[in-house]
Design an enzyme around this catalytic site. Structure first.
Site, mmCIF file in Angstrom:
data_model
loop_
_atom_site.group_PDB
_atom_site.id
_atom_site.type_symbol
_atom_site.label_atom_id
_atom_site.label_comp_id
_atom_site.label_asym_id
_atom_site.label_seq_id
_atom_site.Cartn_x
_atom_site.Cartn_y
_atom_site.Cartn_z
ATOM 1 N N ALA A 78 0.568 0.859 11.606
ATOM 2 C CA ALA A 78 -0.292 -0.318 11.785
ATOM 3 C C ALA A 78 -0.251 -1.144 10.501
ATOM 4 O O ALA A 78 0.289 -0.689 9.487
ATOM 5 C CB ALA A 78 -1.730 0.113 12.070
ATOM 6 N N LYS A 79 -0.781 -2.319 10.529
ATOM 7 C CA LYS A 79 -0.918 -3.122 9.316
ATOM 8 C C LYS A 79 -1.966 -4.180 9.561
ATOM 9 O O LYS A 79 -2.183 -4.595 10.705
ATOM 10 C CB LYS A 79 0.419 -3.809 8.979
ATOM 11 C CG LYS A 79 0.496 -4.286 7.549
ATOM 12 C CD LYS A 79 0.927 -3.159 6.643
ATOM 13 C CE LYS A 79 1.096 -3.593 5.216
ATOM 14 N NZ LYS A 79 1.727 -2.517 4.420
ATOM 15 N N GLY A 80 -2.612 -4.621 8.477
ATOM 16 C CA GLY A 80 -3.603 -5.680 8.605
ATOM 17 C C GLY A 80 -3.465 -6.663 7.484
ATOM 18 O O GLY A 80 -2.785 -6.403 6.484
#
Ligand code: NAD
Length: 422
Positions: free
Chosen positions: A114-116
């Site tokens: 994931a990444k934000g």
């Protein structure tokens, strides 16, 4: 005007996610992966875009945009950093989220990817403004993150303090659980050795690669772009391992000494002055000159997209260790491979950080702390196995180390997907 394929490659500005897809496809071709499995593994599971309204110190209201992309969870809860940077957009976050799926799979830790990110210039924010932004972002996404779902960590523009705010805000909704985020300060449920882990990992892997090739560190010259978390710890480890570091840089420019730089002095200089600007004992060079230095090893560890079709012909280093995510453009990567330049890809080269984040999560869940020696030994062990897997695959199939790393990762994610069913 008729463009040749080479011209088209020079003028086509491939976006970040397209680049990762191309790397994926090169490996998928080697694996004969069918089109339905390709589609399933490439597409992100969930993408969230949220409004982050925040009151600034002067009383005005700013409305920022935040993203969280959850790419794949077939091997475990999703894991990936949180970036505060002015270039953040959905395409970049999506690319970085998918890289995390492949990175956690290459080093074989039980996570997905994931990444934000929030599109903001962190240099223009006060500490209090950064805190309010971080807490507001958590208000918007707390339902979809957590220790068994998706565990954020620091990336560009965020640090241990940011992680502490995020943890505190998340716990207001869900109760005490420090494993909801990693990269926390050591005195606040963080792990010894987390801060140094990514740069140290780059150094460990450079050492293993050169040992494989029968080269001794003291005969090897190194240029490192970026002297932040990754670059400075890579420099420290490589200096201690007797590599000759001839150039370092940060946003203020590059610093070069053909006889080798005094790295302990540079590290103290940055602690005192906040950047390398004004560092003496070295010749000033530009960041682009650093990239094209005549040295053995180049460690791009600042930002993505620094080696392109425009400058690839100037790159003289024989080995590139990708400290940053995506520093090499996909077409330039082909040129490097054809030329015999060995590129240790980001999904392996900078995986030390997520590996020690995993140790932090394990320790938090057990309410037990490991000492620094244990963290370093386990990190070395995980990176060594991953390096051996990738090196063997690369040689057996006669593909680049990047394609080999993607092949290993894709096989593991595919297997987990098949075992669990759709
Ligand atoms: P950081 O903010 O601590 O350091 C970045 C460094 O790059 C600084 O020295 C900065 O001055 C320099 N820099 C910024 N823009 C530059 C430019 N245009 N030209 C030259 N230098 C420039 O960031 P970091 O945590 O060290 O991350 C660097 C890269 O490594 C990023 O691509 C990040 O995604 C990747 N990465 C970081 C980690 C981690 O654990 N920190 C893990 C995996 C990958």
């Amino acid at each position: 005007m008729n463009l040749t394929v080479a011209d088209e490659k020079k003028t086509h500005h491939m976006k970040a996610f397209e680049t990762v897809q191309l790397y994926f496809d090169r490996a998928a071709d080697q694996l004969d992966l069918d089109s339905s499995m390709r589609k399933l593994l490439k597409m992100p599971k969930r993408e969230v875009t949220v409004e982050v309204p925040v009151e600034m110190d002067n009383g005005s209201i700013e409305t920022l945009v935040g993203f969280r992309v959850q790419h794949n969870n077939s091997r475990g809860p999703m894991k990936g950093g949180l970036r505060y940077h002015w270039d953040v957009d959905l395409d970049e976050v999506r690319a970085l989220a998918s890289l995390m799926t492949w990175k956690t799979a290459v080093v074989n830790i039980p996570y997905g990817g994931a990444k934000g990110g929030i599109c903001v210039d962190p240099r223009n924010l006060s500490r209090k403004e950064t805190e309010r932004i971080s807490r507001k972002f958590v208000d918007q996404i707390h339902e979809i993150i957590g220790p068994d779902k998706d565990i954020p960590a620091p990336d560009m523009g965020t640090n241990g303090e940011t992680m502490s705010w995020i943890r505190n805000q998340w716990e207001k909704y869900h109760g005490f659980n420090p494993a909801c985020i990693t990269g926390k300060p050591v005195e606040d449920y963080g792990a010894a050795g987390r801060e140094e882990a990514t740069g140290r990992g780059c150094g460990i892997l450079a050492f293993k690669l050169l040992k494989r090739l029968g080269r001794r560190p003291k005969d090897i010259s190194v240029a490192i772009q970026g002297f932040g978390n990754v670059g400075s710890h890579a420099a420290k480890y490589m200096h201690e391992s007797e590599f000759k570091i001839v150039a370092i840089s940060d946003i203020s420019g590059g610093y070069y000494n053909k006889d080798g730089l005094n790295i302990p002095a540079a590290l103290s200089y940055v602690i005192k002055h906040g950047s390398l600007e004004g560092f003496v004992g070295a010749e000033s060079i530009s960041n682009s000159e650093l990239l094209s230095l005549d040295c053995d090893v180049l460690v791009p560890s600042a930002i993505g997209g620094v080696i392109t079709m425009e400058n690839v012909d100037d790159i003289k280093a024989k080995y590139i260790i990708e400290g940053a995510n995506g520093p090499v453009h996909a077409y330039a990567d082909e040129v490097l491979f054809d030329r015999g330049t060995l590129v240790l890809p980001d999904i392996l080269a900078n995986a030390g950080g997520v590996t020690v984040s995993y140790f932090e999560w394990v320790q938090n869940r057990q309410y037990y702390s490991w000492d620094l020696n244990r963290v370093r030994a386990q990190l070395d062990s995980i990176l060594s196995s991953a390096f051996e897997d990738v090196w063997t695959m690369g040689n057996e199939k006669n593909v680049s180390l990047r394609t080999a790393a993607f092949m290993i990762a894709i096989q593991r994610v595919r297997r987990a997907t098949e075992l669990q069913g759709i």
